[in-house]
Design a protein around this motif. Sequence first.
Motif, PDB file in Angstrom:
ATOM      1  N   ASP A   1       0.782  -1.211   0.039  1.00 32.93           N
ATOM      2  CA  ASP A   1       0.136   0.139  -0.004  1.00 32.93           C
ATOM      3  C   ASP A   1       1.014   1.279   0.025  1.00 32.93           C
ATOM      4  N   PHE A   2       1.812   1.329   0.744  1.00 34.19           N
ATOM      5  CA  PHE A   2       2.802   2.488   0.799  1.00 34.19           C
ATOM      6  C   PHE A   2       3.275   2.859  -0.445  1.00 34.19           C
ATOM      7  N   PHE A   3       4.162   1.569  -0.758  1.00 34.25           N
ATOM      8  CA  PHE A   3       4.970   1.739  -2.169  1.00 34.25           C
ATOM      9  C   PHE A   3       4.072   2.272  -3.269  1.00 34.25           C
ATOM     10  N   GLY A   4       2.774   1.878  -3.351  1.00 32.75           N
ATOM     11  CA  GLY A   4       1.918   1.950  -4.330  1.00 32.75           C
ATOM     12  C   GLY A   4       1.532   3.675  -4.588  1.00 32.75           C
ATOM     13  N   ARG A   5       1.478   4.244  -3.302  1.00 32.76           N
ATOM     14  CA  ARG A   5       1.152   5.458  -2.964  1.00 32.76           C
ATOM     15  C   ARG A   5       2.244   6.327  -3.533  1.00 32.76           C
ATOM     16  N   ILE A   6       3.555   6.196  -3.403  1.00 32.90           N
ATOM     17  CA  ILE A   6       4.678   6.825  -3.979  1.00 32.90           C
ATOM     18  C   ILE A   6       5.208   6.389  -5.292  1.00 32.90           C
ATOM     19  N   GLY A   7       4.516   5.438  -5.846  1.00 33.69           N
ATOM     20  CA  GLY A   7       4.873   5.194  -7.048  1.00 33.69           C
ATOM     21  C   GLY A   7       6.166   4.401  -7.328  1.00 33.69           C
ATOM     22  N   VAL A   8       6.876   3.540  -6.260  1.00 34.84           N
ATOM     23  CA  VAL A   8       7.795   2.488  -6.316  1.00 34.84           C
ATOM     24  C   VAL A   8       7.223   1.088  -6.196  1.00 34.84           C
ATOM     25  N   PRO A   9       7.647   0.524  -7.525  1.00 35.39           N
ATOM     26  CA  PRO A   9       7.256  -1.017  -7.720  1.00 35.39           C
ATOM     27  C   PRO A   9       7.601  -1.831  -6.407  1.00 35.39           C
ATOM     28  N   PHE A  10       6.648  -2.514  -6.097  1.00 37.70           N
ATOM     29  CA  PHE A  10       6.976  -3.562  -4.971  1.00 37.70           C
ATOM     30  C   PHE A  10       6.504  -4.852  -5.470  1.00 37.70           C
ATOM     31  N   MET A  11       7.476  -6.033  -5.184  1.00 34.75           N
ATOM     32  CA  MET A  11       7.392  -7.324  -5.631  1.00 34.75           C
ATOM     33  C   MET A  11       6.299  -8.136  -4.613  1.00 34.75           C
ATOM     34  N   LYS A  12       5.226  -8.553  -5.383  1.00 35.18           N
ATOM     35  CA  LYS A  12       3.896  -9.207  -4.779  1.00 35.18           C
ATOM     36  C   LYS A  12       3.495 -10.375  -5.504  1.00 35.18           C
ATOM     37  N   GLU A  13       3.079 -11.289  -4.782  1.00 36.45           N
ATOM     38  CA  GLU A  13       2.656 -12.620  -5.344  1.00 36.45           C
ATOM     39  C   GLU A  13       1.773 -12.209  -6.424  1.00 36.45           C
ATOM     40  N   ILE A  14       1.876 -13.230  -7.459  1.00 41.88           N
ATOM     41  CA  ILE A  14       0.969 -13.277  -8.789  1.00 41.88           C
ATOM     42  C   ILE A  14      -0.318 -14.007  -8.311  1.00 41.88           C
ATOM     43  N   PRO A  15      -1.702 -13.706  -8.822  1.00 42.70           N
ATOM     44  CA  PRO A  15      -2.734 -14.174  -8.524  1.00 42.70           C
ATOM     45  C   PRO A  15      -2.593 -15.631  -8.123  1.00 42.70           C
ATOM     46  N   GLU A  16      -2.065 -16.283  -8.796  1.00 43.23           N
ATOM     47  CA  GLU A  16      -2.092 -18.051  -8.068  1.00 43.23           C
ATOM     48  C   GLU A  16      -1.029 -18.448  -7.073  1.00 43.23           C
ATOM     49  N   ALA A  17      -0.665 -17.591  -6.588  1.00 42.22           N
ATOM     50  CA  ALA A  17       0.479 -17.898  -5.551  1.00 42.22           C
ATOM     51  C   ALA A  17      -0.116 -17.278  -4.115  1.00 42.22           C
ATOM     52  N   THR A  18       0.480 -17.945  -3.146  1.00 41.46           N
ATOM     53  CA  THR A  18       0.239 -17.273  -1.747  1.00 41.46           C
ATOM     54  C   THR A  18       1.807 -17.297  -1.351  1.00 41.46           C
ATOM     55  N   ALA A  19       2.366 -16.110  -1.228  1.00 36.71           N
ATOM     56  CA  ALA A  19       3.813 -16.249  -0.562  1.00 36.71           C
ATOM     57  C   ALA A  19       3.991 -15.980   0.747  1.00 36.71           C
ATOM     58  N   ASN A  20       4.925 -16.460   1.364  1.00 34.23           N
ATOM     59  CA  ASN A  20       5.283 -16.195   2.738  1.00 34.23           C
ATOM     60  C   ASN A  20       6.167 -14.848   2.890  1.00 34.23           C
ATOM     61  N   TYR A  21       6.419 -14.194   1.749  1.00 35.48           N
ATOM     62  CA  TYR A  21       7.002 -12.954   1.771  1.00 35.48           C
ATOM     63  C   TYR A  21       8.388 -13.040   2.829  1.00 35.48           C
ATOM     64  N   TRP A  22       9.049 -13.967   2.398  1.00 34.60           N
ATOM     65  CA  TRP A  22      10.285 -14.035   3.264  1.00 34.60           C
ATOM     66  C   TRP A  22      11.087 -12.850   3.334  1.00 34.60           C
ATOM     67  N   LEU A  23      11.499 -12.326   2.036  1.00 31.94           N
ATOM     68  CA  LEU A  23      11.965 -11.014   1.955  1.00 31.94           C
ATOM     69  C   LEU A  23      11.544 -10.029   0.895  1.00 31.94           C
ATOM     70  N   ASN A  24      10.999  -8.957   1.515  1.00 32.98           N
ATOM     71  CA  ASN A  24      10.412  -8.008   0.692  1.00 32.98           C
ATOM     72  C   ASN A  24      11.153  -7.248  -0.329  1.00 32.98           C
ATOM     73  N   ALA A  25      10.727  -6.801  -1.296  1.00 34.06           N
ATOM     74  CA  ALA A  25      11.755  -6.323  -2.522  1.00 34.06           C
ATOM     75  C   ALA A  25      11.095  -5.154  -3.244  1.00 34.06           C
ATOM     76  N   ILE A  26      11.777  -4.195  -3.468  1.00 37.67           N
ATOM     77  CA  ILE A  26      11.389  -2.973  -4.225  1.00 37.67           C
ATOM     78  C   ILE A  26      12.205  -3.016  -5.413  1.00 37.67           C
ATOM     79  N   LEU A  27      11.868  -2.156  -6.440  1.00 37.51           N
ATOM     80  CA  LEU A  27      12.453  -1.736  -7.692  1.00 37.51           C
ATOM     81  C   LEU A  27      12.646  -0.339  -7.929  1.00 37.51           C
ATOM     82  N   PHE A  28      13.835   0.032  -8.296  1.00 41.69           N
ATOM     83  CA  PHE A  28      14.267   1.514  -8.621  1.00 41.69           C
ATOM     84  C   PHE A  28      14.437   1.537 -10.027  1.00 41.69           C
TER      85      PHE A  28
END
Length: 385
Positions: free
Chosen positions: A297-324
Amino acid sequence: MEQELHFDSIISFIRGMYPEKSYVGLHEPVFCGNERKYVLDAIDSTYVSSVGSYVNLFEEMMAKITGTRYAVAIVNGTNALHIALMLAGVTRGEEVITQALTFIATANAISYNGAYPVFVDVDNDTLGMSPEALSSFLANNVVKKSDGAYNKITGRRIAACVPMHTFGLPCRIDEIRQICDNWNIPLVEDAAESLGSYYDGKHTGSFGLVGVFSFNGNKTVTSGGGGAIVTDDECIARRAKHLTTQAKVPHRWDFVHDEIGYNFRMPNLNAAFACAQLEQLDKFISDKRLLAKAYEDFFGRIGVPFMKEIPEATANYWLNAILFQDRTHRDSFLAFSNNNGVMTRPVWELMTRLKMFRDCQSDGLSNSIWIADRLVNIPSGFRSR
């Protein structure tokens, strides 16, 4: 320049997620269950090495969690992958297809077996092996023979395929499995980072011939050091346990070994720790998914891509990641965040950029290169205790 303006707000938001910490680490373990009780019980039992009740319990728990018939406790994830490839039939001089965007243990385990890694690209939205890239590589470079698939350029047999569920984000493992089945290539899942992750409701690590997990100190569930092999094949499970126990023929007092084996079994002390952690897996995953949603939600507001699970998946989000937007902005943020008490890191160096593997065959790796120049891991540790 626009992303640089957000550096302060990103650091402030991350600090707000961990208000009690003066320094925010990347992924610190949490010990708030029966860890001390079980470890002391293992000590009192005097069974502290690779035989003990907690080793058996750990294997039972892992099989139940992953929905597989068997689990074998291994001393660490790298050794688990080494043995898993042996179990899949990988031998010296053959090739194993994997991804260049991975931790070095994946490529090292292939090398331990005397095999050569071949690197194909990943999908931008999963960071895991791209089924399209795999299919294209096979169609253009591999020929089917009666005894398997062979690389037309090197003449070597393709002995296995090892995709990884990067940072706990499931890749399109069902499509990869279908491709491997079509080419008669054994599938070995590197699920080291994805305990508690699912694809189409099925746990990662359970799609292939064998799956491998890690319980290193920075994983979602840790035993200090540890690993596991899971499989539905009884013969493979029995052989995994045999090979990792020095290939000793079971006997009450004789020491007879029937092949070259390995001292790769998880000690009972580590297993005791792991069992206590596994009891808390659901709580850990719930906390991590809430953190990931807050980040999304936060990175969506400021326009920084956040790596999230695809619709078919349920992730444990071991390490969160963003893209510059490029490597320059990535490096600037890495310096800014680490200088301001928030640990961040880039993705691992691509395997083809390391001197040991730079001469290995690849498909160009356009997505992998793009990601490696932009991705940053941000703090992903637990907030509830």
